[in-house]
Design an enzyme around this catalytic site. Structure first.
Site, PDB file in Angstrom:
ATOM      1  N   LYS A 150       0.859  -1.201   0.000  1.00 31.20           N
ATOM      2  CA  LYS A 150       0.000   0.000   0.000  1.00 31.20           C
ATOM      3  C   LYS A 150       0.884   1.236   0.000  1.00 31.20           C
ATOM      4  O   LYS A 150       1.445   1.620   1.027  1.00 31.20           O
ATOM      5  CB  LYS A 150      -0.877  -0.026   1.258  1.00 31.20           C
ATOM      6  N   CYS A 205      13.149  10.180   7.596  1.00 34.57           N
ATOM      7  CA  CYS A 205      12.930   9.808   8.988  1.00 34.57           C
ATOM      8  C   CYS A 205      14.205   9.985   9.798  1.00 34.57           C
ATOM      9  O   CYS A 205      14.164  10.288  10.971  1.00 34.57           O
ATOM     10  CB  CYS A 205      12.418   8.378   9.066  1.00 34.57           C
TER      11      CYS A 205
END
Ligand code: NDP
Length: 498
Positions: free
Chosen positions: A195, A303
């Site tokens: 996804k 991140c």
């Protein structure tokens, strides 16, 4: 819906992909629209214009994909394929990613906004590298014979794939994050529902198409474009065995809680507020260059961005003014422009979130050294100028929270013990960095820092063989290498009386 004409500088391959009027889901080896016909637009963050119409998977589609993945896992060619053949298929996918490297880099740049030059080397190059590394693993997944106490007993372990895996990836490195997850899962023999983030679905769709071309059996890799509801439907589906997620800590906590309740396996790679510490004996030129890239690469949407800079008080003004000079001269522009150093942020929402943090930094009393504004506002795109704050405080929101944009917060410090304590004080523990010419300081500090990766005289290096993941609120589990593969394997102990 009117889709903007593809930008002129795109290759024929990228144009031809974009000329499809609708981009479908990939379920059970077939491209199909969503069951309820819903679609969404993917936008060019450099202009705000729609570039593609993409199917939005709902619960029915998730259910169909889970059934296809379960069938592929239990019956058919994938379930009975030899480890060597599985590795060869992954290797073939790596080759196809390389062969389509220019097209993929252009699609990534257009969809995400990142400079196409970086997309080619970092996103596409590392994606192929990742697939290739894991292509070598299937033939090395071995159990062990255990020397148990019981006489006349053969005890051994088998390493078996976890099963059907839901893999939910973010928008900052769309293809690369997909490959970080898909490659070890396939190497282990799992089947996958991938996804991508709603902002950046294009390269995941292309990856699914290339997997079909490589010859993966139907149902092994299913691609479900959609939004957070699609992700939640995957997490909630009772027949999904494992979730691997990269994204915000808020959603990571929610997924972790659901996975805990359902006892699904879970890997979470979440946010960070990574301290980057220049030691008094550092090579300052190298530290400034490295610290620049640590935060402004990918417009700060990483991140492991080095978003919190600590500098010895005596070097503080020199370092801050060198970084400010570089920020002022940085080239902000569309990702497809070969000269661009900082592309737009991925979405209007992300730009507004980052601008909200900049406003809070000003309001809470941080000194704005450079930047602080949206940039190229006439373009319709989501540009933010590289921004640098300085402050003595660790309590401001800009000093504590993940901003995920081109915003660096620099603070002076007095001693190593003090800076190590301040660096470890936050909620996160994804990465930390050190700049020093002293071997002993490097290793002493590396041991003191509570972070999943510590970079010494470098920042952000990654390799498919080297574990990556976070301490504390930065996640659970590791990706890459043995650890990354193990996250897709169950260990079965077989006892035989002989
Ligand atoms: P999210 O965590 O919302 O999104 C990451 C992925 O999770 C996307 O594919 C998203 O789908 C999906 N998702 C969203 N909600 C759910 C849910 N309830 N269940 C399952 N899947 C879900 O991040 P955002 O895009 O909202 O970004 C917000 C912040 O998160 C950023 O500012 C940054 O701080 C952080 N972030 C961290 C990343 C990292 O690498 N660690 C990467 C991206 C963001 P969809 O996008 O389609 O809604």
């Amino acid at each position: 819906m009117t889709i903007a004409a593809p930008p002129e500088q795109l290759s024929d391959a990228a144009r031809s992909f974009l000329q499809n009027s609708h981009h479908d889901l990939l379920i059970g080896g077939e491209r199909t629209g969503a069951d309820d016909g819903r679609t969404f637009e993917s936008l060019d963050p450099a202009t705000g214009e729609p570039i593609a119409v993409v199917a939005q998977a709902g619960m029915e589609d998730v259910d169909r994909a889970v059934r296809a993945a379960r069938t592929a896992f239990e019956d058919g060619p994938w379930a009975s394929m030899s480890a060597a053949d599985r590795g060869a298929l992954i290797e073939r996918l790596a080759q196809l990613v390389e062969e389509h490297g220019q097209e993929l880099a252009e699609l990534e740049s257009l969809d995400n906004g990142k400079p196409v030059t970086y997309a080619k080397v970092v996103d596409v190059g590392s994606s192929a590298g990742h697939l290739r590394y894991f292509a070598g693993w299937p033939t090395k997944i071995e159990g062990e014979v255990i020397p148990v106490r019981a006489p006349d007993t053969l005890c051994y372990t088998r390493k078996e794939p976890v099963g059907v895996c839901g893999q939910i990836v973010p928008w900052n490195f769309p293809l690369l994050m997909a490959c970080w997850k898909v490659a070890p899962a396939l190497a282990a023999g799992c089947t996958v529902l991938l996804k991508p983030a709603e902002q950046t679905p294009l390269t995941a769709i292309r990856l699914g198409e290339l997997a079909l071309e490589a010859g993966f059996p139907e149902g092994v890799l299913n691609v479900l474009t959609g939004d957070g509801e699609t992700g939640a439907a995957i997490v909630d589906h009772p027949d999904v065995d494992k979730i691997a997620f990269t994204g915000s800590t808020v959603v990571g906590r929610e997924i972790g809680a659901k996975a805990g309740a359902a006892l699904k396996r879970v890997t979470l790679e979440l946010g960070g507020k990574s301290p980057n510490i220049i030691l008094p004996d550092a090579d300052l030129d190298a530290a400034v260059k490295g610290s620049w890239l640590a935060i402004y690469f990918n417009s700060g949407q990483a991140c492991n961005a080095g978003s919190r800079l600590f500098v010895p008080r005596e070097n503080f003004d020199e370092v801050v003014s060198a970084l400010a000079k570089q920020a002022e001269g940085a080239r902000v522009g569309p990702g497809l422009d070969q000269q661009t150093q900082l592309g737009p942020l991925v979405s209007a929402e992300q730009r507004d979130r980052v601008m909200g943090y900049i406003d809070s930094g000003r309001e809470q009393g941080a000194e704005l050294v450079v930047g602080g504004d949206a940039a190229l506002t006439d373009s319709g795109g989501y540009f933010v100028a590289p921004t640098l704050f300085s402050t003595d405080s660790d309590d401001l929101r800009v000093a504590r929270e993940e901003i995920f944009g081109p915003v660096l917060v620099a603070s002076p410090y007095e001693s190593l013990e003090e800076v190590a304590q301040r660096a470890n004080a936050g909620d996160y523990g994804l990465a930390a960095g050190l700049w020093t010419t002293s071997l002993s300081s490097a290793h002493r500090m590396a041991a003191m820092l509570r972070a999943g990766s510590v970079y010494v005289n470098c920042w952000g290096l990654a390799d498919p063989a080297a574990p990556f993941g976070g301490f504390k609120a930065s996640g659970i589990g590791r990706e890459h290498g043995h650890d990354g593969l193990d996250a897709y394997l169950e260990s079965k102990t077989v006892w035989t009386a002989v």
